[in-house]
Design a protein around this motif. Structure first.
Motif, PDB file in Angstrom:
ATOM      1  N   ASP A   1       0.825  -1.212   0.000  1.00 38.73           N
ATOM      2  CA  ASP A   1       0.000   0.000   0.000  1.00 38.73           C
ATOM      3  C   ASP A   1       0.862   1.266   0.000  1.00 38.73           C
ATOM      4  O   ASP A   1       0.544   2.247  -0.678  1.00 38.73           O
ATOM      5  CB  ASP A   1      -0.948   0.010   1.197  1.00 38.73           C
ATOM      6  CG  ASP A   1      -2.219  -0.768   0.948  1.00 38.73           C
ATOM      7  OD1 ASP A   1      -2.425  -1.267  -0.184  1.00 38.73           O
ATOM      8  OD2 ASP A   1      -3.033  -0.885   1.893  1.00 38.73           O
ATOM      9  N   GLU A   2       1.950   1.250   0.774  1.00 39.87           N
ATOM     10  CA  GLU A   2       2.839   2.410   0.806  1.00 39.87           C
ATOM     11  C   GLU A   2       3.427   2.684  -0.575  1.00 39.87           C
ATOM     12  O   GLU A   2       3.491   3.829  -1.017  1.00 39.87           O
ATOM     13  CB  GLU A   2       3.958   2.193   1.830  1.00 39.87           C
ATOM     14  CG  GLU A   2       3.486   2.245   3.260  1.00 39.87           C
ATOM     15  CD  GLU A   2       4.528   1.737   4.252  1.00 39.87           C
ATOM     16  OE1 GLU A   2       5.690   1.473   3.853  1.00 39.87           O
ATOM     17  OE2 GLU A   2       4.167   1.579   5.440  1.00 39.87           O
ATOM     18  N   ARG A   3       3.863   1.625  -1.251  1.00 49.57           N
ATOM     19  CA  ARG A   3       4.425   1.794  -2.593  1.00 49.57           C
ATOM     20  C   ARG A   3       3.365   2.273  -3.578  1.00 49.57           C
ATOM     21  O   ARG A   3       3.636   3.096  -4.452  1.00 49.57           O
ATOM     22  CB  ARG A   3       5.056   0.487  -3.071  1.00 49.57           C
ATOM     23  CG  ARG A   3       6.336   0.165  -2.319  1.00 49.57           C
ATOM     24  CD  ARG A   3       6.997  -1.076  -2.847  1.00 49.57           C
ATOM     25  NE  ARG A   3       8.183  -1.395  -2.070  1.00 49.57           N
ATOM     26  CZ  ARG A   3       8.919  -2.482  -2.257  1.00 49.57           C
ATOM     27  NH1 ARG A   3       8.591  -3.348  -3.208  1.00 49.57           N
ATOM     28  NH2 ARG A   3       9.966  -2.704  -1.506  1.00 49.57           N
ATOM     29  N   ARG A   4       2.160   1.776  -3.444  1.00 46.78           N
ATOM     30  CA  ARG A   4       1.074   2.203  -4.330  1.00 46.78           C
ATOM     31  C   ARG A   4       0.768   3.683  -4.120  1.00 46.78           C
ATOM     32  O   ARG A   4       0.664   4.461  -5.071  1.00 46.78           O
ATOM     33  CB  ARG A   4      -0.188   1.363  -4.065  1.00 46.78           C
ATOM     34  CG  ARG A   4      -1.361   1.712  -4.960  1.00 46.78           C
ATOM     35  CD  ARG A   4      -2.482   0.702  -4.823  1.00 46.78           C
ATOM     36  NE  ARG A   4      -3.091   0.691  -3.518  1.00 46.78           N
ATOM     37  CZ  ARG A   4      -4.156   1.424  -3.186  1.00 46.78           C
ATOM     38  NH1 ARG A   4      -4.730   2.208  -4.068  1.00 46.78           N
ATOM     39  NH2 ARG A   4      -4.655   1.361  -1.969  1.00 46.78           N
ATOM     40  N   HIS A   5       0.657   4.094  -2.864  1.00 51.04           N
ATOM     41  CA  HIS A   5       0.354   5.497  -2.576  1.00 51.04           C
ATOM     42  C   HIS A   5       1.501   6.421  -2.987  1.00 51.04           C
ATOM     43  O   HIS A   5       1.255   7.532  -3.477  1.00 51.04           O
ATOM     44  CB  HIS A   5      -0.012   5.672  -1.103  1.00 51.04           C
ATOM     45  CG  HIS A   5      -1.323   5.055  -0.748  1.00 51.04           C
ATOM     46  ND1 HIS A   5      -2.526   5.513  -1.221  1.00 51.04           N
ATOM     47  CD2 HIS A   5      -1.620   3.977   0.029  1.00 51.04           C
ATOM     48  CE1 HIS A   5      -3.515   4.767  -0.760  1.00 51.04           C
ATOM     49  NE2 HIS A   5      -2.984   3.826  -0.005  1.00 51.04           N
ATOM     50  N   ALA A   6       2.741   5.974  -2.809  1.00 50.58           N
ATOM     51  CA  ALA A   6       3.892   6.784  -3.228  1.00 50.58           C
ATOM     52  C   ALA A   6       3.882   6.974  -4.740  1.00 50.58           C
ATOM     53  O   ALA A   6       4.130   8.075  -5.237  1.00 50.58           O
ATOM     54  CB  ALA A   6       5.196   6.128  -2.772  1.00 50.58           C
ATOM     55  N   ALA A   7       3.611   5.906  -5.470  1.00 53.96           N
ATOM     56  CA  ALA A   7       3.560   6.007  -6.931  1.00 53.96           C
ATOM     57  C   ALA A   7       2.448   6.962  -7.366  1.00 53.96           C
ATOM     58  O   ALA A   7       2.642   7.787  -8.267  1.00 53.96           O
ATOM     59  CB  ALA A   7       3.356   4.627  -7.555  1.00 53.96           C
TER      60      ALA A   7
END
Length: 138
Positions: free
Chosen positions: A112-118
């Motif tokens: 989720d963190e990587r998705r939100h960062a992207a």
């Protein structure tokens, strides 16, 4: 970030989980007690609620209903657990998280963190590809 890219990423995320949900429903429909002629009314009512769930994804109570139904699967239909995608426990959240080990939760949090960062950086993001990397499937 472009609104169009953000919308696409969110739609991709939602659609991935709806596919998993529909897959689970197809498997559940083929299992006892739902295939039995004398299936109890309570079980039929549960199956009807489960079958209706994907069509209510735009309703504000969708996640709450999903949490309740996943909890019921765990409590009353343990034989269906091999068909229940772990992603759905994370997706619906709430009490469903009690049935996930800490390491699995940490992996989903990272995803989720990587998705939100992207999304925040305006980068394209493939939920399924990144999930496969984090969970060691590549």
């Amino acid at each position: 970030m472009s609104t169009r890219l953000n919308h696409y990423a969110e739609t991709q995320h939602r659609d991935y989980h709806l596919r998993l949900l529909r897959d689970f429903i197809r498997h559940a429909q083929q299992q006892p007690p739902f295939v039995e002629e004398d299936c109890p009314a309570e079980d039929l009512e549960f199956l009807q609620r489960l079958e209706a769930l994907p069509n209510t994804h735009e309703e504000e109570w969708f996640l709450h209903e999903g949490q309740q139904l996943m909890g019921r699967v765990i409590a009353a239909y343990g034989h269906l657990m091999p068909f229940l995608h772990r992603d759905l426990l994370w997706f619906f959240g709430g009490d469903c998280l009690h049935y996930m080990p800490d390491e699995e939760i940490a992996n989903f949090q990272l995803l989720d963190e990587r998705r939100h960062a992207a999304l925040a950086e305006g980068r394209e993001f493939s939920y399924e590809d990144e999930r496969a990397k984090i969970f060691g499937m590549h």
